[in-house]
Design an enzyme around this catalytic site. Structure first.
Site, PDB file in Angstrom:
ATOM      1  N   TYR A 119     -21.996  28.384  11.107  1.00  0.00           N
ATOM      2  CA  TYR A 119     -21.851  28.455  12.637  1.00  0.00           C
ATOM      3  C   TYR A 119     -22.372  30.068  12.514  1.00  0.00           C
ATOM      4  O   TYR A 119     -21.421  30.577  12.748  1.00  0.00           O
ATOM      5  CB  TYR A 119     -19.691  28.171  13.122  1.00  0.00           C
ATOM      6  CG  TYR A 119     -19.891  28.326  13.986  1.00  0.00           C
ATOM      7  CD1 TYR A 119     -20.133  28.092  15.592  1.00  0.00           C
ATOM      8  CD2 TYR A 119     -18.365  28.742  14.097  1.00  0.00           C
ATOM      9  CE1 TYR A 119     -19.995  28.115  16.604  1.00  0.00           C
ATOM     10  CE2 TYR A 119     -18.352  29.061  15.069  1.00  0.00           C
ATOM     11  CZ  TYR A 119     -18.073  29.424  16.302  1.00  0.00           C
ATOM     12  OH  TYR A 119     -18.061  29.075  18.019  1.00  0.00           O
TER      13      TYR A 119
ATOM     14  N   ASP B 191     -24.329  24.706  14.736  1.00  0.00           N
ATOM     15  CA  ASP B 191     -25.259  25.857  16.050  1.00  0.00           C
ATOM     16  C   ASP B 191     -24.794  26.860  15.808  1.00  0.00           C
ATOM     17  O   ASP B 191     -24.406  28.340  14.944  1.00  0.00           O
ATOM     18  CB  ASP B 191     -23.229  25.725  16.570  1.00  0.00           C
ATOM     19  CG  ASP B 191     -22.990  26.172  17.222  1.00  0.00           C
ATOM     20  OD1 ASP B 191     -23.985  27.481  18.421  1.00  0.00           O
ATOM     21  OD2 ASP B 191     -21.266  26.276  18.137  1.00  0.00           O
TER      22      ASP B 191
ATOM     23  N   ASP C 230     -17.080  20.125  23.555  1.00  0.00           N
ATOM     24  CA  ASP C 230     -18.456  20.610  24.640  1.00  0.00           C
ATOM     25  C   ASP C 230     -19.667  20.717  24.191  1.00  0.00           C
ATOM     26  O   ASP C 230     -20.495  20.540  24.643  1.00  0.00           O
ATOM     27  CB  ASP C 230     -17.612  22.108  25.046  1.00  0.00           C
ATOM     28  CG  ASP C 230     -17.302  23.008  24.109  1.00  0.00           C
ATOM     29  OD1 ASP C 230     -17.681  22.512  23.017  1.00  0.00           O
ATOM     30  OD2 ASP C 230     -17.347  23.851  24.130  1.00  0.00           O
ATOM     31  N   HIS C 231     -19.937  20.643  22.733  1.00  0.00           N
ATOM     32  CA  HIS C 231     -21.067  19.841  22.086  1.00  0.00           C
ATOM     33  C   HIS C 231     -21.231  18.661  22.041  1.00  0.00           C
ATOM     34  O   HIS C 231     -20.133  18.055  21.939  1.00  0.00           O
ATOM     35  CB  HIS C 231     -20.920  20.889  20.535  1.00  0.00           C
ATOM     36  CG  HIS C 231     -20.939  21.664  20.844  1.00  0.00           C
ATOM     37  ND1 HIS C 231     -21.599  23.062  20.491  1.00  0.00           N
ATOM     38  CD2 HIS C 231     -20.215  23.432  20.789  1.00  0.00           C
ATOM     39  CE1 HIS C 231     -22.144  24.156  20.507  1.00  0.00           C
ATOM     40  NE2 HIS C 231     -20.471  23.766  20.781  1.00  0.00           N
TER      41      HIS C 231
END
EC number: 3.1.11.2
Length: 266
Positions: A116, A156, A257-258
């Site tokens: 991340y 991400d 939201d992903h």
């Protein structure tokens, strides 16, 4: 081996969200055909994470996690249907040792990492921290390249590499996530032998995007960013046969939201 990656935007929210409608992370885990699932932004310590994922663990998923050092921030994990042979936390730099941004596991002959990368903010200390993490991450990936093992780094990355990876690229050329130096850094990873396997199988197209703002009509208009990558070393990437973003059919069906990014390796 099928590998998925998903920023859950808070594990407890992802588990509880719309549970009455059989949506959320747990129902997704119950139906996915993935062997390994990388999670980012769990925002939970190890105990909270295990509690939230208890039904999945009861269903024989194995869990490895790197909890964040700040409450409600960061946190990465890996779920696997197969036992872990080894678990390693951090990119090898003291500054980020307990940040909960990088976790690496060995499963048989495969190494899988969940990462991340910081969101950053142009021309601020937050961006400088992001850049320091990027340097450390690239060094660790170089070490993986020489390990002789199949390896994939999932997560991400908070960087859209090309104009095809962000819908509104013209409005973001001076913003973190699409800065020239960030995009060059991703390019250097690819030049060093890592393969963006989703882009490899979906060349010369806009997207497929994996993140959309909750606000406005971003999701409905597919005005997204492709910032969730699986970067595989060449020997593994050569055995990639399918890759997809599991975009929900409607805004109301979202539990993050992903969206999960799923790749099949043979």
């Amino acid at each position: 081996m099928i590998v998925s990656t998903i920023n859950v935007n808070g594990i407890r929210a992802a588990v509880k969200h719309r549970s009455a409608d059989n949506l959320g992370l747990l129902p997704w885990l119950a139906q996915t055909n993935a062997d390994v699932v990388c999670l980012q932004e769990t925002r939970a310590d190890d105990e909270q994470l295990a509690a939230a994922l208890a039904p999945a663990l009861d269903d024989c998923w194995q869990l490895a996690s790197a909890e964040p050092h700040l409450k409600g921030r960061n946190g990465v994990a890996v779920l696997s249907r197969h036992p872990f042979d080894a678990v390693r936390v951090g990119v090898g730099v003291d500054e980020f040792a307990d940040h909960g941004r990088y976790l690496e596991v060995d499963i048989a002959n495969l190494t899988v990492a969940s990462v991340y990368v910081q969101t950053g903010e142009a021309e601020t200390p937050r961006q400088l921290e992001k850049e320091r993490f990027m340097v450390a991450l690239a060094k660790r990936m170089a070490e993986l390249s020489t390990s002789g093992r199949d390896a994939v780094v999932c997560g991400d990355w908070n960087i859209a590499h090309t104009e095809n990876d962000i819908k509104a690229w013209k409005a973001n050329v001076k913003k973190s996530g699409f800065l020239p130096a960030e995009r060059q850094w991703v390019g250097e990873l690819l030049d060093a032998g890592w393969v963006d396997v989703v882009r490899h199988l979906h060349p010369d197209m806009a997207g497929p995007y994996s993140w959309w703002s909750w606000r406005g009509k971003a999701f409905d208009n597919d005005a997204g960013w492709r910032i969730d990558y699986q970067l595989a070393n060449q020997q593994l990437a050569a055995r990639t046969v399918a890759a997809r973003v599991e975009r929900p059919e409607a805004y109301a069906l979202r539990w993050s939201d992903h969206a999960p990014v799923t790749v099949e390796y043979v």
